[in-house]
Design a protein around this motif. Structure first.
Motif, PDB file in Angstrom:
ATOM      1  N   LYS A  62      86.321  70.435  65.171  1.00 41.43           N
ATOM      2  CA  LYS A  62      85.333  69.911  65.985  1.00 41.43           C
ATOM      3  C   LYS A  62      84.720  70.658  67.035  1.00 41.43           C
ATOM      4  CE  LYS A  62      83.515  66.256  68.222  1.00 41.43           C
ATOM      5  NZ  LYS A  62      82.399  65.793  67.670  1.00 41.43           N
ATOM      6  N   ASP A  63      83.511  70.950  67.155  1.00 44.00           N
ATOM      7  CA  ASP A  63      82.695  71.913  67.842  1.00 44.00           C
ATOM      8  C   ASP A  63      83.172  71.401  69.334  1.00 44.00           C
ATOM      9  OD1 ASP A  63      81.605  73.497  65.876  1.00 44.00           O
ATOM     10  OD2 ASP A  63      79.830  72.282  65.825  1.00 44.00           O
ATOM     11  N   PRO A  64      82.871  72.400  70.207  1.00 47.55           N
ATOM     12  CA  PRO A  64      83.027  71.978  71.723  1.00 47.55           C
ATOM     13  C   PRO A  64      82.278  70.877  71.934  1.00 47.55           C
ATOM     14  CG  PRO A  64      82.806  74.457  71.447  1.00 47.55           C
ATOM     15  CD  PRO A  64      82.512  73.567  70.096  1.00 47.55           C
ATOM     16  N   PHE A  65      82.876  69.986  73.042  1.00 47.79           N
ATOM     17  CA  PHE A  65      82.255  68.739  73.279  1.00 47.79           C
ATOM     18  C   PHE A  65      82.732  68.561  74.708  1.00 47.79           C
ATOM     19  CE2 PHE A  65      86.062  67.705  71.198  1.00 47.79           C
ATOM     20  CZ  PHE A  65      86.795  66.724  72.014  1.00 47.79           C
ATOM     21  N   GLU A  66      81.914  67.756  75.599  1.00 47.74           N
ATOM     22  CA  GLU A  66      82.171  67.381  76.996  1.00 47.74           C
ATOM     23  C   GLU A  66      82.923  66.351  77.215  1.00 47.74           C
ATOM     24  OE1 GLU A  66      81.754  69.301  79.728  1.00 47.74           O
ATOM     25  OE2 GLU A  66      80.676  71.061  78.943  1.00 47.74           O
ATOM     26  N   VAL A  67      84.001  66.008  77.851  1.00 45.49           N
ATOM     27  CA  VAL A  67      84.718  64.756  78.065  1.00 45.49           C
ATOM     28  C   VAL A  67      85.188  64.911  79.658  1.00 45.49           C
ATOM     29  CG1 VAL A  67      86.849  63.528  77.437  1.00 45.49           C
ATOM     30  CG2 VAL A  67      85.640  64.666  75.592  1.00 45.49           C
ATOM     31  N   ASP A  68      84.929  63.699  80.177  1.00 44.41           N
ATOM     32  CA  ASP A  68      85.477  63.677  81.425  1.00 44.41           C
ATOM     33  C   ASP A  68      86.878  63.325  81.584  1.00 44.41           C
ATOM     34  OD1 ASP A  68      85.957  61.326  83.996  1.00 44.41           O
ATOM     35  OD2 ASP A  68      84.098  62.641  84.322  1.00 44.41           O
ATOM     36  N   ALA A  69      87.389  63.943  82.543  1.00 40.50           N
ATOM     37  CA  ALA A  69      88.905  64.320  82.813  1.00 40.50           C
ATOM     38  C   ALA A  69      89.565  62.911  82.732  1.00 40.50           C
ATOM     39  CB  ALA A  69      89.317  65.104  83.970  1.00 40.50           C
ATOM     40  N   GLY A  98      87.885  65.446  55.000  1.00 46.01           N
ATOM     41  CA  GLY A  98      88.122  64.232  55.463  1.00 46.01           C
ATOM     42  C   GLY A  98      88.747  64.379  56.994  1.00 46.01           C
ATOM     43  N   LEU A  99      89.297  65.024  57.244  1.00 49.41           N
ATOM     44  CA  LEU A  99      89.789  65.509  58.620  1.00 49.41           C
ATOM     45  C   LEU A  99      88.643  65.716  59.669  1.00 49.41           C
ATOM     46  CD1 LEU A  99      92.175  65.732  60.571  1.00 49.41           C
ATOM     47  CD2 LEU A  99      92.386  68.100  60.076  1.00 49.41           C
ATOM     48  N   HIS A 100      87.977  66.863  59.155  1.00 47.38           N
ATOM     49  CA  HIS A 100      86.628  67.010  59.873  1.00 47.38           C
ATOM     50  C   HIS A 100      85.626  65.869  60.080  1.00 47.38           C
ATOM     51  CE1 HIS A 100      82.356  68.281  60.251  1.00 47.38           C
ATOM     52  NE2 HIS A 100      82.605  69.109  61.092  1.00 47.38           N
ATOM     53  N   GLU A 101      85.535  64.886  59.210  1.00 48.33           N
ATOM     54  CA  GLU A 101      84.861  63.707  59.196  1.00 48.33           C
ATOM     55  C   GLU A 101      85.430  62.679  60.408  1.00 48.33           C
ATOM     56  OE1 GLU A 101      84.097  62.132  55.338  1.00 48.33           O
ATOM     57  OE2 GLU A 101      83.080  63.749  54.576  1.00 48.33           O
ATOM     58  N   ASP A 102      86.655  62.682  60.345  1.00 45.05           N
ATOM     59  CA  ASP A 102      87.413  61.878  61.096  1.00 45.05           C
ATOM     60  C   ASP A 102      87.170  62.388  62.659  1.00 45.05           C
ATOM     61  OD1 ASP A 102      88.032  59.560  59.967  1.00 45.05           O
ATOM     62  OD2 ASP A 102      90.459  60.124  60.254  1.00 45.05           O
ATOM     63  N   LEU A 103      87.108  63.623  62.732  1.00 45.59           N
ATOM     64  CA  LEU A 103      86.913  64.162  64.104  1.00 45.59           C
ATOM     65  C   LEU A 103      85.641  64.261  64.584  1.00 45.59           C
ATOM     66  CD1 LEU A 103      89.700  67.201  63.791  1.00 45.59           C
ATOM     67  CD2 LEU A 103      89.848  65.111  65.129  1.00 45.59           C
ATOM     68  N   ASN A 104      84.726  63.886  63.609  1.00 45.49           N
ATOM     69  CA  ASN A 104      83.331  64.135  64.224  1.00 45.49           C
ATOM     70  C   ASN A 104      82.885  62.567  64.214  1.00 45.49           C
ATOM     71  OD1 ASN A 104      82.236  67.076  64.663  1.00 45.49           O
ATOM     72  ND2 ASN A 104      83.709  66.991  62.909  1.00 45.49           N
ATOM     73  N   SER A 105      83.623  61.695  64.455  1.00 42.23           N
ATOM     74  CA  SER A 105      83.370  60.192  64.643  1.00 42.23           C
ATOM     75  C   SER A 105      82.636  59.852  65.715  1.00 42.23           C
ATOM     76  CB  SER A 105      84.526  59.230  64.254  1.00 42.23           C
ATOM     77  OG  SER A 105      85.293  59.589  65.465  1.00 42.23           O
ATOM     78  N   ASP A 106      82.195  58.633  66.078  1.00 42.04           N
ATOM     79  CA  ASP A 106      81.658  58.338  67.386  1.00 42.04           C
ATOM     80  C   ASP A 106      82.365  58.465  68.474  1.00 42.04           C
ATOM     81  OD1 ASP A 106      78.974  57.825  66.026  1.00 42.04           O
ATOM     82  OD2 ASP A 106      79.274  55.548  65.768  1.00 42.04           O
ATOM     83  N   PHE A 107      83.487  58.076  68.278  1.00 42.97           N
ATOM     84  CA  PHE A 107      84.589  58.229  69.401  1.00 42.97           C
ATOM     85  C   PHE A 107      84.610  59.745  69.962  1.00 42.97           C
ATOM     86  CE2 PHE A 107      88.629  58.911  70.905  1.00 42.97           C
ATOM     87  CZ  PHE A 107      88.801  57.903  72.072  1.00 42.97           C
ATOM     88  N   PHE A 108      84.373  60.631  69.067  1.00 41.15           N
ATOM     89  CA  PHE A 108      84.438  62.260  69.474  1.00 41.15           C
ATOM     90  C   PHE A 108      82.892  62.602  69.777  1.00 41.15           C
ATOM     91  CE2 PHE A 108      88.793  61.539  67.904  1.00 41.15           C
ATOM     92  CZ  PHE A 108      89.287  62.459  68.777  1.00 41.15           C
ATOM     93  N   GLY A 109      82.045  61.845  69.927  1.00 40.77           N
ATOM     94  CA  GLY A 109      80.724  62.385  70.403  1.00 40.77           C
ATOM     95  C   GLY A 109      79.956  62.449  69.263  1.00 40.77           C
ATOM     96  N   GLY A 110      80.233  61.788  68.209  1.00 41.83           N
ATOM     97  CA  GLY A 110      79.280  61.884  66.712  1.00 41.83           C
ATOM     98  C   GLY A 110      79.348  62.867  65.999  1.00 41.83           C
ATOM     99  N   THR A 111      78.626  62.966  65.158  1.00 46.81           N
ATOM    100  CA  THR A 111      78.479  64.184  63.805  1.00 46.81           C
ATOM    101  C   THR A 111      78.114  65.455  64.577  1.00 46.81           C
ATOM    102  OG1 THR A 111      76.190  63.787  63.510  1.00 46.81           O
ATOM    103  CG2 THR A 111      77.886  62.422  62.211  1.00 46.81           C
ATOM    104  N   SER A 112      78.566  66.445  64.025  1.00 46.43           N
ATOM    105  CA  SER A 112      78.366  67.803  64.343  1.00 46.43           C
ATOM    106  C   SER A 112      76.795  68.236  64.246  1.00 46.43           C
ATOM    107  CB  SER A 112      79.058  68.845  63.260  1.00 46.43           C
ATOM    108  OG  SER A 112      79.033  70.006  63.759  1.00 46.43           O
ATOM    109  N   LYS A 113      76.405  69.357  65.087  1.00 49.25           N
ATOM    110  CA  LYS A 113      75.034  69.550  64.982  1.00 49.25           C
ATOM    111  C   LYS A 113      74.815  70.532  63.655  1.00 49.25           C
ATOM    112  CE  LYS A 113      74.775  69.509  69.891  1.00 49.25           C
ATOM    113  NZ  LYS A 113      75.508  70.234  70.936  1.00 49.25           N
TER     114      LYS A 113
END
Length: 172
Positions: free
Chosen positions: A38-45, A94-109
């Motif tokens: 999962k590429d870097p993404f911003e999340v509030d603490a 499959g793991l990559h797809e799960d980690l790039n769901s809407d919950f984790f900021g959407g699909t990879s660029k």
């Protein structure tokens, strides 16, 4: 804060990758050799506990997977990154797809190409020379990956593990 998800290979494969990274990767000291899931993404603490709980759920749905580094490749002409190509198995995808769901900021660029970076930010001339040498040397390494890591970026740009999650496949 910036987060990401990665799988770290065995010390043996890390040592092989680092033998090149010391010389050809300016990010050598910022993170150990890894396969980005999962590429870097911003999340509030305030959201990180919820993020970690979802990571546990994802890990419980996925079994350990085979990481098979098969050759040296490059992203040229897009950039001069050199990497160990990892065979894109159904488990990894499959793991990559799960980690790039809407919950984790959407699909990879970017298109997902499983790999372990061994060099980047090279001049075109150096890239051509090093790629030619490493392509001939090759790589053929297999191992089982049984955990993934939620990482966060420190102020100095380096990455460290926030939490580790065992892939169990218990929840299938």
């Amino acid at each position: 804060m910036k987060y990401g998800v990665a799988a770290f290979p065995s010390k043996k494969l890390q040592d092989i990758a680092n033998s090149y990274r010391k010389r050809y990767d300016p990010h050598y000291e910022l993170i150990t050799p890894h396969m980005t899931l999962k590429d870097p993404f911003e999340v509030d603490a305030s959201q990180i506990k919820e993020m970690a709980a979802e990571m546990r759920n994802i890990a419980s749905r996925h079994k350990p997977f085979k990481l098979h580094a098969t050759r040296v490749s490059t992203f040229s002409p897009v950039n001069t990154t050199l990497y160990f190509k990892v065979e894109p198995t159904a488990e990894i995808k499959g793991l990559h797809e799960d980690l790039n769901s809407d919950f984790f900021g959407g699909t990879s660029k970017h298109s997902f190409i499983p790999h372990i970076t061994i060099g980047q930010k090279l001049s075109d001339t150096e890239h051509a020379d090093v790629y030619g040498q490493l392509k001939m040397a090759g790589i053929d390494h297999e191992e089982i990956i049984d955990r993934v890591h939620l990482l966060y970026q420190l102020e100095d740009g380096s990455w460290t593990v926030y939490e580790t999650f065992r892939l169990t496949g218990d929840d299938q």
